[in-house]
Enzyme design. Structure first.
Site, PDB file in Angstrom:
ATOM      1  N   HIS A 195       0.811  -1.213   0.000  1.00 11.82           N
ATOM      2  CA  HIS A 195       0.000   0.000   0.000  1.00 11.82           C
ATOM      3  C   HIS A 195       0.846   1.267   0.000  1.00 11.82           C
ATOM      4  O   HIS A 195       0.403   2.317  -0.469  1.00 11.82           O
ATOM      5  CB  HIS A 195      -0.972  -0.010   1.178  1.00 11.82           C
ATOM      6  CG  HIS A 195      -2.141  -0.909   0.949  1.00 11.82           C
ATOM      7  ND1 HIS A 195      -2.816  -0.939  -0.251  1.00 11.82           N
ATOM      8  CD2 HIS A 195      -2.747  -1.812   1.753  1.00 11.82           C
ATOM      9  CE1 HIS A 195      -3.794  -1.818  -0.159  1.00 11.82           C
ATOM     10  NE2 HIS A 195      -3.776  -2.364   1.033  1.00 11.82           N
ATOM     11  N   GLU A 434     -15.903  -7.506 -20.427  1.00 13.26           N
ATOM     12  CA  GLU A 434     -14.743  -7.869 -19.603  1.00 13.26           C
ATOM     13  C   GLU A 434     -14.663  -9.360 -19.341  1.00 13.26           C
ATOM     14  O   GLU A 434     -13.787  -9.814 -18.608  1.00 13.26           O
ATOM     15  CB  GLU A 434     -14.757  -7.078 -18.290  1.00 13.26           C
ATOM     16  CG  GLU A 434     -16.057  -7.128 -17.534  1.00 13.26           C
ATOM     17  CD  GLU A 434     -16.109  -6.134 -16.383  1.00 13.26           C
ATOM     18  OE1 GLU A 434     -15.045  -5.737 -15.888  1.00 13.26           O
ATOM     19  OE2 GLU A 434     -17.224  -5.773 -15.977  1.00 13.26           O
ATOM     20  N   ASP A 458      -9.989  -7.092 -16.468  1.00 14.69           N
ATOM     21  CA  ASP A 458     -10.572  -8.416 -16.255  1.00 14.69           C
ATOM     22  C   ASP A 458     -10.542  -9.256 -17.526  1.00 14.69           C
ATOM     23  O   ASP A 458     -10.304 -10.466 -17.468  1.00 14.69           O
ATOM     24  CB  ASP A 458     -12.007  -8.294 -15.746  1.00 14.69           C
ATOM     25  CG  ASP A 458     -12.063  -8.115 -14.235  1.00 14.69           C
ATOM     26  OD1 ASP A 458     -11.124  -8.566 -13.555  1.00 14.69           O
ATOM     27  OD2 ASP A 458     -13.043  -7.532 -13.733  1.00 14.69           O
ATOM     28  N   CYS A 505     -11.911   1.136 -21.316  1.00 15.05           N
ATOM     29  CA  CYS A 505     -11.742   1.842 -20.048  1.00 15.05           C
ATOM     30  C   CYS A 505     -10.761   1.157 -19.102  1.00 15.05           C
ATOM     31  O   CYS A 505     -10.593   1.590 -17.967  1.00 15.05           O
ATOM     32  CB  CYS A 505     -13.091   2.033 -19.354  1.00 15.05           C
ATOM     33  SG  CYS A 505     -13.890   0.501 -18.834  1.00 15.05           S
TER      34      CYS A 505
END
Length: 549
Positions: A195, A434, A458, A505
């Site tokens: 992170h 996707e 995906d 996208c």
């Protein structure tokens, strides 16, 4: 001069004095409580306090780094709210008569060990999240103790701009530092998927990990090269000159991109392309407006559902969608309906554990089986459509019946709003391509909707059967794999034959090396993160498709 090589996790070059952050890990000694019921109450109170802190951190992170990065703290909150986690702690307090501190520390060790034994590198990196949550809970249990008094807040530690070094930077530390005093980040522990790295990229901070930095280096002058993963300590004059020129070249390229603000998205041979932005919050929309995006190609509505304890109501959602429509001033805003599940979890949905969540109960599958949630969102979107140009996009489609059922529910919502005399605008309906199934069936699906948007993230991992978050599979993760490109080309061809437009996208849309390929295929729209808009605009304007097949 000393040189340390590490792993570059966020690009850019930064120079300054080194500040070493010594994070104090919370410890817990075991004792037997005099009153078990009182100890259980202490744990519950501390957990509630920690959850409130995480909600505050979510808001801070959203402002500094965007909704995607803020989701880190929603995940932390989910862990604290998790029934298994709570039962583990209370079971130790009641069954083994542990004090709350030691029970919480035991829970942290147990769950961190579970992550450390996983094969997936991304999931192993989540052990840092468990440490962060455990420390927060222990601090909450100790917050009334005198030794806590007078400890400086993380946000007050930095007095001047510095390169921040640490053994490990946990998410809550990274986001609390004063951004204006952070030049770059260096850690000994971490990975591309940790992170710290995610936040550094969101905050445009050069960052390295896997670099051992002794504490006694504090105060020394360093240059951090986030392009090739090198830390220079007390660099000699020749190295300084070289890196300064390198930084100037990077800045020159950035200025060149900034000069494209306001320029048209049109190829060298005159073909106009719609260059849209992917957004998740108000700051993303501001950045999209600043870079003159032609619209919003992906409004990630799921971020309205994260970092909270209950479902957002119709009014709250309506306000968010209306705000986006108004701020885009008539430009199209494509709102993706709820895409919760897989790596985006909200405990109050009660989705339960799944062996393979990426293939599980998620996105449109939730919407079509929990229609109360779906209808609330659709009502909010249709109401917002009266204030701008709004379109709706259904994610994770695999079958034609799913599209027809989603359209049936949407029509029902429209009829309800008409009966209530609530104004709406004209709304186009589209789907995300996707799954390989949707790509193969695109000729049939194109007859049902107005537009497609190809979610390449995906589509790529489902087509290649490669988890894109697993570093061990990196050699097998190929965004330019012929099978993926063939599916995209076939989708575009089928869509255009039915009068349906096509956008991209996913992350592949932001890859300049694929821009010409997509334009040659006939893609109508590219939707990318606001930070990639100018880079792709430059590539579009340089592309000449005349005479190309």
């Amino acid at each position: 001069m000393e040189i340390r090589k590490g792993m570059a996790v966020s690009g850019g070059i930064a120079a300054g004095r080194l500040f070493y952050y010594r994070r104090k890990r919370q410890t817990a000694d075991r004792s037997e409580p005099a009153d078990v019921s009182l100890e259980l109450l202490r744990f519950q109170n501390a957990r509630e306090h920690a959850i409130k802190e995480l909600q505050d951190l979510y808001e801070q992170a959203e402002k500094k780094a965007g909704a995607g990065s803020a989701a880190i703290f929603a995940a932390h909150q989910m862990l604290l709210e998790d029934e298994e986690y709570g039962n583990f702690v209370t079971g130790r307090i009641e069954g083994e008569r542990m004090n709350a501190e030691f029970a919480a520390a035991s829970a942290g060790e147990y769950f961190e060990k579970q992550f450390s034994e996983l094969l997936d590198e991304y999931m192993r990196a989540r052990g840092a999240d468990v440490r962060d949550v455990t420390d927060r809970l222990l601090r909450a249990l100790a917050r009334e103790q005198k030794e806590r008094a007078g400890e400086p807040a993380v946000s007050e530690l930095l007095k001047e701009p510095v390169i921040l070094a640490a053994e490990e930077l946990l998410p809550s530390d990274t986001v609390q530092f004063d951004r204006s005093k952070l030049l770059g980040l260096v850690t000994e522990q971490g990975s591309v998927n940790c992170h710290m790295a995610i936040l550094a990229r969101s905050m445009s901070l050069p960052a390295l990990t896997a670099v051992s930095v002794p504490e006694d280096w504090e105060g020394r002058y360093v240059i951090l090269d986030g392009e090739d993963g090198t830390l220079y300590v007390d660099p000699d004059p020749e190295t300084e000159v070289f890196l300064q020129k390198k930084r100037e070249e990077l800045e020159r390229r950035q200025q060149e991109l900034l000069s494209l603000i306001g320029q048209e998205d049109i190829t060298a041979d005159g073909r106009r392309i719609r260059l849209y932005a992917n957004v998740g919050n108000g700051q993303d929309i501001e950045d999209a407006i600043r870079c003159r995006a032609a619209g919003v190609g992906l409004f990630r509505s799921e971020f309205l559902y994260l970092g909270r304890e209950d479902f957002p109501g119709e009014e709250e959602q309506f306000s968010a969608y209306r705000d986006a429509a108004l701020r885009m001033q008539g430009k199209e805003v494509i709102i993706r309906t709820l895409d919760i599940g897989a790596d985006k979890q909200a405990a109050y949905f009660g989705l339960g554990e799944e062996a393979n969540p990426a293939l599980g109960y998620r996105a449109v599958r939730i919407c079509l089986t929990r229609t109360d949630i779906f209808k609330t969102q659709l009502r909010a979107i249709y109401r917002a459509s009266a204030y701008g140009t709004v379109s709706i996009m259904f994610p994770m489609i695999a079958s034609c019946w799913e599209v027809k059922e989603a359209k049936r529910i949407a029509a029902m919502v429209q009829e309800e709003l008409r009966a209530e005399e609530i104004p709406t605008g004209k709304v186009s309906l589209g789907i995300m391509i996707e799954t390989p199934a949707a790509a193969v069936m695109s000729d049939v699906l194109a007859k049902e909707v107005d537009f497609f948007s190809i979610g390449t993230n995906d589509l790529l991992q489902y087509t290649l059967a490669v988890d894109r978050q697993n570093e061990r599979l990196e050699p097998f993760y190929d965004p330019r794999h012929p099978a993926v490109l063939r599916l995209i080309e076939m989708t575009v061809r089928n869509a255009h034959a039915a009068g349906c437009t096509v956008g991209i996208c996913g992350e592949m849309g932001a890859d300049p090396q694929l821009t010409e390929t997509f334009l040659k295929m006939g893609v109508d729209e590219l939707s990318v993160s606001p930070s990639s808009l100018l880079k792709i605009r430059k590539k579009i304007r340089e592309t000449d498709l005349s005479g190309k097949e």
